[in-house]
Design a protein around this motif. Structure first.
Motif, PDB file in Angstrom:
ATOM      1  N   GLU A 136       0.846  -1.182   0.000  1.00  0.00           N
ATOM      2  CA  GLU A 136       0.000   0.000   0.000  1.00  0.00           C
ATOM      3  C   GLU A 136       0.888   1.240   0.000  1.00  0.00           C
ATOM      4  O   GLU A 136       1.742   1.404   0.872  1.00  0.00           O
ATOM      5  CB  GLU A 136      -0.912   0.002   1.226  1.00  0.00           C
ATOM      6  N   THR A 137       0.677   2.096  -0.966  1.00  0.00           N
ATOM      7  CA  THR A 137       1.460   3.321  -1.014  1.00  0.00           C
ATOM      8  C   THR A 137       1.076   4.226   0.144  1.00  0.00           C
ATOM      9  O   THR A 137       0.025   4.070   0.759  1.00  0.00           O
ATOM     10  CB  THR A 137       1.235   4.050  -2.345  1.00  0.00           C
ATOM     11  N   GLY A 138       1.929   5.183   0.449  1.00  0.00           N
ATOM     12  CA  GLY A 138       1.692   6.101   1.557  1.00  0.00           C
ATOM     13  C   GLY A 138       2.994   6.431   2.245  1.00  0.00           C
ATOM     14  O   GLY A 138       4.073   6.035   1.801  1.00  0.00           O
ATOM     15  N   ASP A 139       2.875   7.153   3.333  1.00  0.00           N
ATOM     16  CA  ASP A 139       4.066   7.624   4.030  1.00  0.00           C
ATOM     17  C   ASP A 139       4.665   6.586   4.969  1.00  0.00           C
ATOM     18  O   ASP A 139       5.809   6.735   5.392  1.00  0.00           O
ATOM     19  CB  ASP A 139       3.738   8.888   4.829  1.00  0.00           C
ATOM     20  N   GLU A 140       3.913   5.554   5.336  1.00  0.00           N
ATOM     21  CA  GLU A 140       4.370   4.649   6.370  1.00  0.00           C
ATOM     22  C   GLU A 140       5.328   3.572   5.883  1.00  0.00           C
ATOM     23  O   GLU A 140       6.356   3.319   6.523  1.00  0.00           O
ATOM     24  CB  GLU A 140       3.166   4.009   7.071  1.00  0.00           C
ATOM     25  N   PRO A 141       5.065   2.898   4.756  1.00  0.00           N
ATOM     26  CA  PRO A 141       5.974   1.816   4.352  1.00  0.00           C
ATOM     27  C   PRO A 141       7.378   2.322   4.027  1.00  0.00           C
ATOM     28  O   PRO A 141       7.540   3.378   3.412  1.00  0.00           O
ATOM     29  CB  PRO A 141       5.302   1.240   3.087  1.00  0.00           C
ATOM     30  N   VAL A 142       8.385   1.562   4.429  1.00  0.00           N
ATOM     31  CA  VAL A 142       9.763   1.840   4.022  1.00  0.00           C
ATOM     32  C   VAL A 142       9.939   1.264   2.626  1.00  0.00           C
ATOM     33  O   VAL A 142       9.854   0.052   2.434  1.00  0.00           O
ATOM     34  CB  VAL A 142      10.776   1.216   4.994  1.00  0.00           C
ATOM     35  N   LYS A 143      10.144   2.151   1.646  1.00  0.00           N
ATOM     36  CA  LYS A 143      10.225   1.712   0.258  1.00  0.00           C
ATOM     37  C   LYS A 143      11.641   1.274  -0.095  1.00  0.00           C
ATOM     38  O   LYS A 143      12.618   1.917   0.293  1.00  0.00           O
ATOM     39  CB  LYS A 143       9.822   2.831  -0.704  1.00  0.00           C
ATOM     40  N   THR A 166      12.008  -0.661 -10.203  1.00  0.00           N
ATOM     41  CA  THR A 166      11.219  -1.523  -9.318  1.00  0.00           C
ATOM     42  C   THR A 166      11.085  -0.848  -7.967  1.00  0.00           C
ATOM     43  O   THR A 166      12.058  -0.301  -7.438  1.00  0.00           O
ATOM     44  CB  THR A 166      11.896  -2.895  -9.130  1.00  0.00           C
ATOM     45  N   ILE A 167       9.874  -0.894  -7.415  1.00  0.00           N
ATOM     46  CA  ILE A 167       9.656  -0.355  -6.072  1.00  0.00           C
ATOM     47  C   ILE A 167       8.780  -1.323  -5.296  1.00  0.00           C
ATOM     48  O   ILE A 167       7.876  -1.963  -5.849  1.00  0.00           O
ATOM     49  CB  ILE A 167       9.007   1.047  -6.118  1.00  0.00           C
ATOM     50  N   GLY A 168       9.091  -1.465  -4.039  1.00  0.00           N
ATOM     51  CA  GLY A 168       8.293  -2.308  -3.156  1.00  0.00           C
ATOM     52  C   GLY A 168       8.537  -1.893  -1.723  1.00  0.00           C
ATOM     53  O   GLY A 168       9.265  -0.936  -1.438  1.00  0.00           O
ATOM     54  N   GLU A 169       7.938  -2.613  -0.832  1.00  0.00           N
ATOM     55  CA  GLU A 169       8.133  -2.342   0.597  1.00  0.00           C
ATOM     56  C   GLU A 169       9.219  -3.261   1.144  1.00  0.00           C
ATOM     57  O   GLU A 169       9.258  -4.459   0.833  1.00  0.00           O
ATOM     58  CB  GLU A 169       6.834  -2.568   1.366  1.00  0.00           C
ATOM     59  N   SER A 170      10.103  -2.691   1.944  1.00  0.00           N
ATOM     60  CA  SER A 170      11.095  -3.498   2.641  1.00  0.00           C
ATOM     61  C   SER A 170      10.408  -4.203   3.800  1.00  0.00           C
ATOM     62  O   SER A 170       9.697  -3.580   4.586  1.00  0.00           O
ATOM     63  CB  SER A 170      12.234  -2.617   3.157  1.00  0.00           C
ATOM     64  N   VAL A 171      10.604  -5.502   3.894  1.00  0.00           N
ATOM     65  CA  VAL A 171       9.952  -6.271   4.952  1.00  0.00           C
ATOM     66  C   VAL A 171      10.476  -5.874   6.331  1.00  0.00           C
ATOM     67  O   VAL A 171       9.798  -6.040   7.339  1.00  0.00           O
ATOM     68  CB  VAL A 171      10.144  -7.784   4.697  1.00  0.00           C
ATOM     69  N   GLY A 172      11.660  -5.342   6.409  1.00  0.00           N
ATOM     70  CA  GLY A 172      12.215  -4.959   7.705  1.00  0.00           C
ATOM     71  C   GLY A 172      13.135  -6.004   8.290  1.00  0.00           C
ATOM     72  O   GLY A 172      13.573  -5.895   9.432  1.00  0.00           O
ATOM     73  N   PHE A 173      13.426  -7.057   7.512  1.00  0.00           N
ATOM     74  CA  PHE A 173      14.407  -8.061   7.889  1.00  0.00           C
ATOM     75  C   PHE A 173      15.580  -7.945   6.924  1.00  0.00           C
ATOM     76  O   PHE A 173      15.387  -7.881   5.709  1.00  0.00           O
ATOM     77  CB  PHE A 173      13.828  -9.481   7.785  1.00  0.00           C
TER      78      PHE A 173
END
Length: 258
Positions: A136-143, A166-173
């Motif tokens: 989901e796009t927005g300010d919260e996800p770390v892209k 390519t763009i996606g969200e980093s899972v954080g791991f």
């Protein structure tokens, strides 16, 4: 391989009632805490050396560890100034970053499918990032932005004009080789020396990516369910949307209890 689980924060955005606050790693889904899920999944993946970076209400987490009786017992490192940013928490576990071998750096407040971890730990020594292109796009996800398969950005706000394919969200791991983990520890120490303790640790990882000299593999985990839990609505989403999708692995229930 060593896993460092970051579980020091207050979790203020979760808006827990005063006097009833507890670390987010103790959130329960289907009767199991996030911490227990982490430990079981890491054990199943063959990662037995685990370091827990604690800060807020560490006694509650220690009580959960005692209840679980997990063996070997995770090493506990305390960040006494846990109210500051996560970069300070990573600095607190610098010894675990630099003592040798590959390192997994993991947020504690994530409910995730076993395929996420499998993608992270697979193969020999390597630097690896995880990307989810369905976000989901927005300010919260770390892209996480890639160009020709290489990371060119890791931030919530992507600079206007940045070239990427390519763009996606980093899972954080994250997974770091021994050499890269040592360099990350140096970068984090620089933040602390400059009195930038309030920064998120992803900024230090971003510096690591952009300085070059460290080859990173990108594992695409699009389609594998996961959710980082920051807000009250995330708890409901994790319970109602993510939990029913999780694959079952030995000894860990995946469905919602009736």
């Amino acid at each position: 391989m060593r896993a460092i689980i970051l579980a020091a924060g207050l979790g203020l955005r979760l808006q827990q009632p005063p006097g009833e606050q507890f670390p987010k790693c103790l959130l329960r889904f289907d009767g199991m805490t996030l911490l227990e899920r982490h430990l079981r999944m890491l054990d199943a993946a063959g990662v037995t050396e685990i370091v827990l970076a604690l800060g807020f209400q560490p006694e509650q987490v220690k009580a959960e560890l005692d209840r679980l009786g997990h063996s070997p017992h995770p090493e506990i490192v305390l960040n006494q100034r846990y109210e500051l940013g996560s970069v300070l928490t990573v600095h607190t576990v610098a010894d675990a970053l630099t003592r040798g071998g590959d390192v997994l750096l993991m947020d504690a407040d994530v409910l995730y499918d076993e395929r996420i971890l499998a993608a992270l730990v697979a193969g020999d020594s390597v630097n690896r990032l995880l990307i989810d292109r369905d976000f989901e796009t927005g300010d919260e996800p770390v892209k996480l932005c890639l160009r020709d398969g290489l990371p060119v950005e890791l931030r919530k706000q992507v600079a206007v004009g940045l070239e990427y394919d390519t763009i996606g969200e980093s899972v954080g791991f994250f997974r770091f080789s021994e050499q890269t983990a040592r360099r990350l520890a140096q970068i984090v120490a620089g933040y602390v020396e400059r009195n930038q303790e309030k920064m998120p640790h992803e900024e230090a990882v971003r510096d690591l990516l952009l300085e070059g000299g460290h080859a990173f593999e990108i594992a695409d985990v699009t389609g594998a369910p996961w959710l980082e839990i920051d807000f009250p609505g995330d708890v409901a989403r994790a319970r109602d949307e993510v939990l029913p999708q999780l694959q079952r692995w030995s000894g860990v229930p995946s469905g919602v209890t009736p």
